[in-house]
Design a protein around this motif. Structure first.
Motif, PDB file in Angstrom:
ATOM      1  N   ALA A  40      10.379 -15.243  -1.776  1.00  0.00           N
ATOM      2  CA  ALA A  40       8.833 -14.747  -2.033  1.00  0.00           C
ATOM      3  C   ALA A  40       8.398 -14.944  -0.484  1.00  0.00           C
ATOM      4  O   ALA A  40       9.048 -16.208   0.572  1.00  0.00           O
ATOM      5  CB  ALA A  40       8.344 -15.839  -2.415  1.00  0.00           C
ATOM      6  N   ILE A  41       7.196 -14.392   0.148  1.00  0.00           N
ATOM      7  CA  ILE A  41       6.361 -15.177   1.211  1.00  0.00           C
ATOM      8  C   ILE A  41       5.488 -14.821   0.652  1.00  0.00           C
ATOM      9  O   ILE A  41       4.743 -14.380   0.330  1.00  0.00           O
ATOM     10  CB  ILE A  41       8.011 -13.990   2.332  1.00  0.00           C
ATOM     11  N   ARG A  42       4.842 -15.617   1.441  1.00  0.00           N
ATOM     12  CA  ARG A  42       2.928 -15.821   1.709  1.00  0.00           C
ATOM     13  C   ARG A  42       2.913 -14.951   3.472  1.00  0.00           C
ATOM     14  O   ARG A  42       3.782 -14.850   4.279  1.00  0.00           O
ATOM     15  CB  ARG A  42       3.209 -17.409   2.400  1.00  0.00           C
ATOM     16  N   MET A  43       1.789 -14.078   2.640  1.00  0.00           N
ATOM     17  CA  MET A  43       1.040 -12.718   3.599  1.00  0.00           C
ATOM     18  C   MET A  43      -0.206 -12.661   3.590  1.00  0.00           C
ATOM     19  O   MET A  43      -0.203 -12.219   2.051  1.00  0.00           O
ATOM     20  CB  MET A  43       2.571 -12.237   3.695  1.00  0.00           C
ATOM     21  N   ASP A  44      -0.750 -12.426   4.909  1.00  0.00           N
ATOM     22  CA  ASP A  44      -1.930 -11.758   4.226  1.00  0.00           C
ATOM     23  C   ASP A  44      -1.730  -9.665   4.932  1.00  0.00           C
ATOM     24  O   ASP A  44      -1.375 -10.004   5.705  1.00  0.00           O
ATOM     25  CB  ASP A  44      -2.955 -11.891   5.348  1.00  0.00           C
ATOM     26  N   ALA A  45      -2.166  -9.500   3.794  1.00  0.00           N
ATOM     27  CA  ALA A  45      -1.429  -7.776   4.449  1.00  0.00           C
ATOM     28  C   ALA A  45      -2.530  -7.305   4.780  1.00  0.00           C
ATOM     29  O   ALA A  45      -2.405  -6.077   5.459  1.00  0.00           O
ATOM     30  CB  ALA A  45      -2.010  -7.020   2.869  1.00  0.00           C
ATOM     31  N   GLY A  46      -3.634  -7.615   5.753  1.00  0.00           N
ATOM     32  CA  GLY A  46      -4.345  -7.189   6.816  1.00  0.00           C
ATOM     33  C   GLY A  46      -4.149  -7.832   7.886  1.00  0.00           C
ATOM     34  O   GLY A  46      -4.752  -7.524   8.372  1.00  0.00           O
ATOM     35  N   ALA A  55     -16.494  -5.355   5.790  1.00  0.00           N
ATOM     36  CA  ALA A  55     -14.910  -5.409   7.170  1.00  0.00           C
ATOM     37  C   ALA A  55     -14.409  -5.691   6.529  1.00  0.00           C
ATOM     38  O   ALA A  55     -13.191  -6.175   6.652  1.00  0.00           O
ATOM     39  CB  ALA A  55     -15.430  -5.890   8.017  1.00  0.00           C
ATOM     40  N   GLU A  56     -14.850  -7.129   5.396  1.00  0.00           N
ATOM     41  CA  GLU A  56     -12.928  -7.799   4.571  1.00  0.00           C
ATOM     42  C   GLU A  56     -12.203  -6.816   3.824  1.00  0.00           C
ATOM     43  O   GLU A  56     -11.401  -6.875   3.959  1.00  0.00           O
ATOM     44  CB  GLU A  56     -13.380  -9.111   4.754  1.00  0.00           C
ATOM     45  N   VAL A  57     -13.379  -6.386   3.624  1.00  0.00           N
ATOM     46  CA  VAL A  57     -11.960  -5.796   1.851  1.00  0.00           C
ATOM     47  C   VAL A  57     -11.947  -4.689   2.587  1.00  0.00           C
ATOM     48  O   VAL A  57     -10.975  -3.540   2.468  1.00  0.00           O
ATOM     49  CB  VAL A  57     -13.925  -5.055   1.296  1.00  0.00           C
ATOM     50  N   LEU A  58     -12.347  -3.900   3.698  1.00  0.00           N
ATOM     51  CA  LEU A  58     -11.630  -2.624   4.711  1.00  0.00           C
ATOM     52  C   LEU A  58     -10.316  -3.203   4.951  1.00  0.00           C
ATOM     53  O   LEU A  58      -9.357  -2.453   5.588  1.00  0.00           O
ATOM     54  CB  LEU A  58     -12.472  -1.848   5.736  1.00  0.00           C
ATOM     55  N   ARG A  59     -10.152  -4.339   5.834  1.00  0.00           N
ATOM     56  CA  ARG A  59      -9.211  -5.140   6.256  1.00  0.00           C
ATOM     57  C   ARG A  59      -7.963  -4.749   5.562  1.00  0.00           C
ATOM     58  O   ARG A  59      -7.519  -4.775   5.328  1.00  0.00           O
ATOM     59  CB  ARG A  59      -9.888  -5.966   7.064  1.00  0.00           C
ATOM     60  N   VAL A  60      -8.442  -5.753   4.276  1.00  0.00           N
ATOM     61  CA  VAL A  60      -7.051  -5.643   2.975  1.00  0.00           C
ATOM     62  C   VAL A  60      -7.169  -4.712   2.750  1.00  0.00           C
ATOM     63  O   VAL A  60      -5.492  -4.386   2.481  1.00  0.00           O
ATOM     64  CB  VAL A  60      -8.055  -7.088   2.026  1.00  0.00           C
ATOM     65  N   ASN A  61      -8.318  -4.036   1.893  1.00  0.00           N
ATOM     66  CA  ASN A  61      -7.924  -3.035   1.392  1.00  0.00           C
ATOM     67  C   ASN A  61      -7.489  -1.471   1.969  1.00  0.00           C
ATOM     68  O   ASN A  61      -6.302  -0.464   1.366  1.00  0.00           O
ATOM     69  CB  ASN A  61      -8.644  -3.123   0.733  1.00  0.00           C
ATOM     70  N   LEU A  62      -7.955  -1.067   2.880  1.00  0.00           N
ATOM     71  CA  LEU A  62      -7.911  -0.470   3.996  1.00  0.00           C
ATOM     72  C   LEU A  62      -6.225  -0.519   5.029  1.00  0.00           C
ATOM     73  O   LEU A  62      -5.286   0.743   5.231  1.00  0.00           O
ATOM     74  CB  LEU A  62      -8.682   0.343   4.437  1.00  0.00           C
ATOM     75  N   ILE A  63      -6.871  -1.114   5.820  1.00  0.00           N
ATOM     76  CA  ILE A  63      -5.995  -1.336   6.794  1.00  0.00           C
ATOM     77  C   ILE A  63      -4.597  -2.174   6.321  1.00  0.00           C
ATOM     78  O   ILE A  63      -3.121  -2.130   7.609  1.00  0.00           O
ATOM     79  CB  ILE A  63      -6.770  -2.388   8.088  1.00  0.00           C
ATOM     80  N   GLY A  64      -4.679  -2.850   5.115  1.00  0.00           N
ATOM     81  CA  GLY A  64      -3.002  -3.143   4.767  1.00  0.00           C
ATOM     82  C   GLY A  64      -1.883  -2.398   4.242  1.00  0.00           C
ATOM     83  O   GLY A  64      -1.463  -2.041   5.000  1.00  0.00           O
ATOM     84  N   PRO A  65      -2.977  -1.707   3.661  1.00  0.00           N
ATOM     85  CA  PRO A  65      -2.375  -0.232   3.348  1.00  0.00           C
ATOM     86  C   PRO A  65      -1.958   0.550   4.812  1.00  0.00           C
ATOM     87  O   PRO A  65      -0.133   1.254   4.997  1.00  0.00           O
ATOM     88  CB  PRO A  65      -2.716   0.537   2.648  1.00  0.00           C
ATOM     89  N   PHE A  66      -2.849   0.941   5.880  1.00  0.00           N
ATOM     90  CA  PHE A  66      -1.781   1.244   6.654  1.00  0.00           C
ATOM     91  C   PHE A  66      -1.137   0.746   7.599  1.00  0.00           C
ATOM     92  O   PHE A  66       0.003   1.302   8.687  1.00  0.00           O
ATOM     93  CB  PHE A  66      -3.351   1.839   8.127  1.00  0.00           C
ATOM     94  N   LEU A  67      -0.944  -0.840   7.624  1.00  0.00           N
ATOM     95  CA  LEU A  67      -0.030  -1.441   7.932  1.00  0.00           C
ATOM     96  C   LEU A  67       1.461  -1.430   8.122  1.00  0.00           C
ATOM     97  O   LEU A  67       2.523  -1.237   7.890  1.00  0.00           O
ATOM     98  CB  LEU A  67      -0.237  -3.564   8.852  1.00  0.00           C
ATOM     99  N   ALA A  68       1.256  -1.535   5.938  1.00  0.00           N
ATOM    100  CA  ALA A  68       2.446  -1.136   5.326  1.00  0.00           C
ATOM    101  C   ALA A  68       3.639  -0.154   6.199  1.00  0.00           C
ATOM    102  O   ALA A  68       4.387  -0.006   5.359  1.00  0.00           O
ATOM    103  CB  ALA A  68       2.406  -1.051   4.304  1.00  0.00           C
TER     104      ALA A  68
END
Length: 265
Positions: free
Chosen positions: A57-63, A107-120
């Motif tokens: 397990a790891i604690r992480m912020d997807a964005g 901005a927060e929704v886009l950070r998690v939901n879109l920037i998150g997958p981009f970073l992944a």
């Protein structure tokens, strides 16, 4: 055992679709990095361990780019690399209309939901390619297909995820890394728990999901099975696609339209 010996990251794995997928990946032999920004990651990892599987397990912020690189690094450290990444983490952002939506919220929704997958994709695809190829699966939504299944902020973010799957599949040409998205309909997760709880308490479960042809909501395991298919060699020729898993809702998207200046009922 489609994932025997495979190194797998699942984000948003502390509950819902992510937890169901992490458990199923491990049950099929995968070694899973269970990532979530809550303590649910530890709970999911324990569930896997109790069933005889392998997980960390790891604690992480997807964005957060730092958190994403740290998570990919953990997969390399513990499991020798990376074969599959399921970028599932997301937030709802509420149900406000465009005119009531604060810029900070979208901005927060886009950070998690879109920037998150981009970073992944940015940080997950190279190590997957180094292992000879594999798969990245993104969680989009039927709300990203067309209007009527989510708020403006959420819908825009998920439409971006669908396009990101298409663009990244093209830009990874020759790498043997496939990128696809699942588009869930109404599914019983932590995000939708209030809706399901209210329906049960009010004796109105027959109304949940009534707009789709199957006339019910989905369980997380049903979405997870499709994510595992896309991540597996069974989907070896599926690439750059967004697969709706919604009971048929998106075949028409029936909605009650909201008039300008009025509240939908």
């Amino acid at each position: 055992m489609r994932f025997a010996g495979k190194s797998i990251i699942v984000t948003g794995a502390g509950s819902g679709i992510g937890r169901a997928a992490a458990v199923q990946f491990a049950a099929e032999g995968g070694r899973v990095v269970v990532a979530d920004r809550t303590g649910g990651a530890d709970e999911t990892a324990q569930l896997i361990a109790d069933a005889g599987g392998t997980a960390v397990a790891i604690r992480m912020d997807a964005g957060s780019e730092e958190d994403v690189t740290r998570t990919v690094g953990l997969a390399a450290e513990r499991f020798g690399g990376l074969d599959v990444l399921f970028a599932n983490a997301g937030i709802s952002g509420g149900m406000a209309n465009i005119f009531d939506t604060d810029v900070a919220l979208i901005a927060e929704v886009l950070r998690v939901n879109l920037i998150g997958p981009f970073l992944a994709i940015k940080h997950g695809a190279p190590p997957i390619a180094e292992r000879g190829g594999g798969a990245i699966v993104l969680t989009a939504s039927v709300a990203g297909i067309r209007s009527g299944a989510g708020s403006p902020a959420y819908s825009a973010s998920k439409a971006g995820v669908i396009n990101l799957a298409q663009v990244s599949a093209q830009q990874l040409s020759g790498s043997n890394v496939r990128v696809n998205a699942i588009c869930p309909g109404l599914t019983e997760t932590g995000m939708t728990k209030p809706t399901f709880d209210y329906a049960r308490e009010a004796g109105k479960m027959d109304r949940v999901g009534r707009l789709n042809p199957l006339r019910r909501g989905a369980q997380p395991e049903e979405l997870a099975r499709v994510a595992l298919f896309l991540a597996s060699d069974d989907a070896s020729y599926v690439n750059g696609q967004a697969i709706a898993v919604d009971g048929g809702l998106s075949s028409s998207h029936p909605v009650t339209r909201q008039e300008y200046g009025k509240t939908a009922v």
